[in-house]
Design a protein around this motif. Structure first.
Motif, short mmCIF file in Angstrom:
data_model
loop_
_atom_site.label_atom_id
_atom_site.label_comp_id
_atom_site.label_asym_id
_atom_site.label_seq_id
_atom_site.Cartn_x
_atom_site.Cartn_y
_atom_site.Cartn_z
N SER A 156 1.87 4.51 7.88
CA SER A 156 1.32 3.39 7.03
C SER A 156 -0.06 3.06 8.33
O SER A 156 -0.23 4.13 9.65
CB SER A 156 2.04 2.47 7.86
OG SER A 156 1.51 0.78 7.43
N GLN A 167 -6.26 -0.20 0.57
CA GLN A 167 -5.64 -2.04 -0.25
C GLN A 167 -7.02 -1.90 -1.14
O GLN A 167 -6.10 -2.12 -2.84
CB GLN A 167 -6.05 -3.18 0.72
CG GLN A 167 -4.59 -3.08 1.76
CD GLN A 167 -4.99 -4.37 1.89
OE1 GLN A 167 -5.25 -5.07 2.54
NE2 GLN A 167 -3.54 -4.70 3.17
N VAL A 170 -6.16 0.90 -3.51
CA VAL A 170 -4.58 0.42 -4.61
C VAL A 170 -5.24 -0.93 -5.46
O VAL A 170 -4.57 -0.83 -6.85
CB VAL A 170 -3.69 0.07 -3.44
CG1 VAL A 170 -2.47 -0.62 -4.54
CG2 VAL A 170 -2.76 0.79 -3.14
N TYR A 211 1.66 6.68 2.43
CA TYR A 211 1.70 5.49 2.50
C TYR A 211 1.31 4.59 0.83
O TYR A 211 1.79 3.87 0.22
CB TYR A 211 0.92 4.50 3.23
CG TYR A 211 0.64 3.38 3.20
CD1 TYR A 211 -0.80 3.64 2.40
CD2 TYR A 211 1.30 2.39 3.75
CE1 TYR A 211 -1.34 1.21 2.52
CE2 TYR A 211 1.13 0.71 3.59
CZ TYR A 211 0.09 0.69 2.82
OH TYR A 211 -0.49 -0.36 2.38
N VAL A 215 3.51 2.25 -1.70
CA VAL A 215 2.24 1.24 -2.75
C VAL A 215 2.11 0.68 -3.63
O VAL A 215 2.47 0.12 -4.71
CB VAL A 215 1.22 0.74 -1.36
CG1 VAL A 215 0.21 -0.84 -1.88
CG2 VAL A 215 1.23 0.26 -0.51
N CYS A 219 3.51 -1.04 -7.54
CA CYS A 219 2.61 -1.42 -7.99
C CYS A 219 2.76 -1.55 -9.51
O CYS A 219 2.55 -2.36 -10.37
CB CYS A 219 1.15 -1.54 -7.60
SG CYS A 219 0.63 -1.34 -6.18
N ARG A 227 6.62 -6.70 -4.71
CA ARG A 227 5.47 -6.77 -5.26
C ARG A 227 4.76 -8.03 -4.42
O ARG A 227 3.68 -8.35 -4.53
CB ARG A 227 4.62 -6.44 -7.19
CG ARG A 227 3.85 -6.05 -7.42
CD ARG A 227 3.23 -5.78 -8.40
NE ARG A 227 3.93 -6.34 -9.26
CZ ARG A 227 4.99 -5.52 -10.61
NH1 ARG A 227 5.18 -4.31 -9.46
NH2 ARG A 227 5.61 -5.63 -11.28
N ILE A 230 3.93 -8.56 -0.83
CA ILE A 230 2.11 -8.72 -0.98
C ILE A 230 1.97 -8.56 -1.87
O ILE A 230 0.79 -8.24 -1.75
CB ILE A 230 2.55 -6.57 -0.94
CG1 ILE A 230 3.09 -5.82 -1.48
CG2 ILE A 230 3.70 -5.91 -0.04
CD1 ILE A 230 3.17 -4.72 -2.03
N SER B 20 1.60 -5.58 3.55
CA SER B 20 2.11 -4.19 3.36
C SER B 20 2.01 -3.50 3.95
O SER B 20 1.93 -2.36 4.20
CB SER B 20 0.94 -3.93 1.73
OG SER B 20 -0.15 -3.05 2.15
#
Lengths: 240, 399
Positions: A156, A167, A170, A211, A215, A219, A227, A230, B20
């Motif tokens: 992470s 992020q 993602v 990681y 994630v 999603c 979900r 976060i 996250s």
């Protein structure tokens, strides 16, 4: 005993990368951990004592950070355990003088029973159960991708800048359903497309591939609770 | 910040925060799916490399120091003179060579010689090649005539090197139709010149660029055989060629070099005692400092009873330097001014020792020449042959 001591460095090295080996090592050295805790508490610890949990956690940290240059592992672990217990003690000291909710009141009933319950305990329990199931499903699905939660915690991103890059990737993937389908089908993270679409460096995404697996799975469909946990981050990433 | 407990283990739990991030924390009796707010997070483990890094840096520094020391030592060794070659012609030249035969210093005692050196580059050149160039230039400028014999004195600790240098020099001379008389350096005799060298023999520093003017022409011009003991030019300190002295001839200390070659063979490189690795030892040359007046005859040997420069081995007693030739040995300091040249202790052996004490200085010019032969009759002019034993002298070709 001598053989166990001789094998200890090798076991520690193995436990660095293998979570099961680490669990086994901790279980084998519980008497040592209890003894160190008792030395600090000046009493025998109970299984319910947080100090014992802290000592076990410190023992695990010792496994992770130990090297032969530091000398004997047990001496190193003893120092680590003591340091952690002292830090915990100082932190808990701030809450000293407060009465526990579970302490008996005037009528010998726990004080907690006298307080109005603002929360629905059953609802919380159901929520927790549902969350647990989602987490178990997620862990099972991550195994298909060859990753585990301990691995993801290692992989992470630590720095804020790197976390922001991941992020953004993602969020871009969420905006491209076809990309998520390709990800579920190929069991591989489309790093190149994510890098190009999100406008980030591919190298950064490669370093945190495991990681991104976790994630991106969250999603996809079926992990609403996770979900939702976060979502703030996901919403922030969606904002222009 | 809220953390969702994702996984629980014996010693830790994996939590996911609202950003996250996945982190490890102490498992304070957590349950999977539980939301916690104040976990005890795992600290970032710093790699235990500091000590090894320090050790590596220390090891690297130690290696660097060691290599530097070795390199410096090698460099110093290469700069140390192991052999010397003196070209005794009208213009005297002296070359000092290191153990590899490379020229590390070259000088001339005359201004003309110095000027000639300025026009010659010795860099990356073989010794023989440089000798050939110098001989060529001298011949072109009339200092040497074709067919003349040039005396060359080679002083080397190693006999093999001596032979190598000798053959090189002879080869070069052959190409120029010159004759060379290659000999090991010999103790200075009182040189035939008669005129007492003005400057004290001194330590026989070879040709110091100090510019000793060349010794009396006739003496030096010898060019052929037996280097006459060069008259030390007044006031200059230079050592000219070495007058071969008989074995055991003592060199006057003051002359600067106590050449003590007991025998020719011995000299070859083995007569270290007599001469320092540098030719110095024997040559008497007046090494006296220019300003120092050279006592005519009386060797001021610090108490040396005799001044017999070349004293043979059998002649254990230090010969009286009749003309005040001091004992052979040239006190170290006088002997040479070039570094690394041990002055010759006295001649062969015996008295040298004590002669050594007394100082070479042959304050008297006389001594410079006298230095060589103990008995006065050593003709100063000719190069000392007082002692029969010196074969070189004998064989020195007379042209």
């Amino acid at each position: 005993m001598d053989s166990a001591a001789e094998r200890l460095p090798a076991r520690v090295s193995e436990a660095k990368t293998d979570s099961k080996a680490a669990d086994a090592l901790i279980a084998d050295y519980m008497p040592f951990i209890r003894a160190e805790t008792a030395r600090f508490l000046k009493r025998q610890p109970d299984d319910s004592d947080d100090e014992l949990s802290i000592a076990m956690f410190a023992f695990y940290e010792s496994i992770r950070s130990y090297s032969r240059l530091r000398g004997s592992f047990l001496k190193f672990a003893s120092v680590q355990i003591k340091s952690r217990l002292i830090d915990f003690y100082r932190k808990e000291k701030r809450s000293r003088g407060q009465i526990s909710l579970y302490a008996a009141g005037e009528d010998e009933q726990p004080l907690m029973d006298t307080l109005p319950d603002k929360e629905d305990a059953y609802a919380n329990l159901e929520m927790r159960e549902a969350t647990r199931q989602e987490i178990e499903e997620l862990s099972a699905q991550m195994q298909q991708f060859g990753v585990s939660l301990p691995d993801i915690s290692e992989n992470s991103p630590k720095q804020h800048r790197t976390l922001d890059i991941c992020q953004r990737a993602v969020c871009y993937a969420r905006s491209q359903p076809a990309l998520l389908e390709e990800f579920l089908r190929t069991k591989k993270v489309p790093l190149q497309k994510l890098a190009e679409g999100a406008g980030v460096e591919r190298k950064t995404l490669e370093r945190h591939r495991q990681y991104l697996v976790a994630v991106l799975l969250i999603c996809t469909n079926g992990y609403e609770i996770l979900r939702g946990h976060i979502m703030q981050v996901l919403r922030k990433g969606e904002q222009p | 910040m809220k953390y969702l407990v994702m996984e629980c283990h014996a010693g830790y739990a994996v939590l996911m925060d609202e950003a996250s991030r996945f982190v490890k924390a102490a498992n304070l009796h957590y349950e999977v799916g539980q939301t916690v707010t104040a976990p005890v997070l795992m600290e970032e483990t710093k790699p235990a490399i500091r000590r090894s890094t320090v050790v590596r840096i220390a090891a690297a520094a130690a290696c660097l120091v060691l290599l530097s020391g070795i390199g410096l030592k090698v460099y110093q060794n290469r700069r140390k003179a192991r052999s010397s070659i003196r070209l005794c012609s009208e213009l005297e030249f002296e070359m000092q060579l290191n153990s590899a035969g490379e020229i590390i210093r070259i000088s001339s005692s005359t201004e003309s010689g110095q000027a000639m050196l300025d026009s010659v580059s010795v860099r990356k050149k073989d010794m023989a090649e440089v000798v050939g160039e110098l001989l060529t230039l001298q011949r072109e400028q009339g200092y040497i005539a074709e067919g003349e014999t040039v005396s060359i004195y080679i002083d080397s600790e190693d006999e093999q090197k001596y032979e190598e240098y000798k053959s090189g020099v002879e080869t070069e001379a052959e190409k120029l139709n010159l004759l060379v008389s290659v000999q090991p350096p010999q103790p200075p005799h009182e040189h035939e010149k008669g005129d007492p060298p003005a400057e004290p023999p001194g330590i026989g520093s070879g040709l110091t660029p100090g510019g000793a003017e060349e010794p009396p022409q006739e003496a030096l011009h010898t060019v052929h055989d037996a280097p006459e003991p060069p008259q030390p030019p007044e006031g200059t300190k230079h050592e000219k060629h070495i007058t071969p002295a008989g074995p055991g001839s003592t060199v006057k200390p003051e002359t600067g070099t106590a050449v003590r070659h007991p025998d020719p063979p011995a000299e070859h490189g083995t007569a270290p005692s007599a001469q320092s690795e540098h030719t110095e030892p024997q040559v008497t040359t007046e090494t006296q400092p220019a300003d120092t007046p050279v006592p005519p005859e009386t060797p001021d040997l610090r108490g040396l009873p005799h001044t017999d420069p070349p004293h043979r081995a059998e002649d254990d007693t230090p010969a009286e330097p009749e003309a005040g030739e001091p004992e052979t040995v040239m006190p170290p300091h006088e002997q040479h001014d070039t570094p690394g040249q041990p002055e010759q202790p006295a001649l062969a052996g015996d008295t040298e020792s004590d002669t050594q004490d007394e100082l070479p200085v042959s304050d008297t010019t006389d001594e410079t020449e006298t230095v060589i032969s103990p008995e006065p009759q050593d003709t100063p002019a000719e190069h000392p042959e007082p002692h029969p034993p010196i074969p070189q002298a004998a064989e020195r070709p007379h042209i």
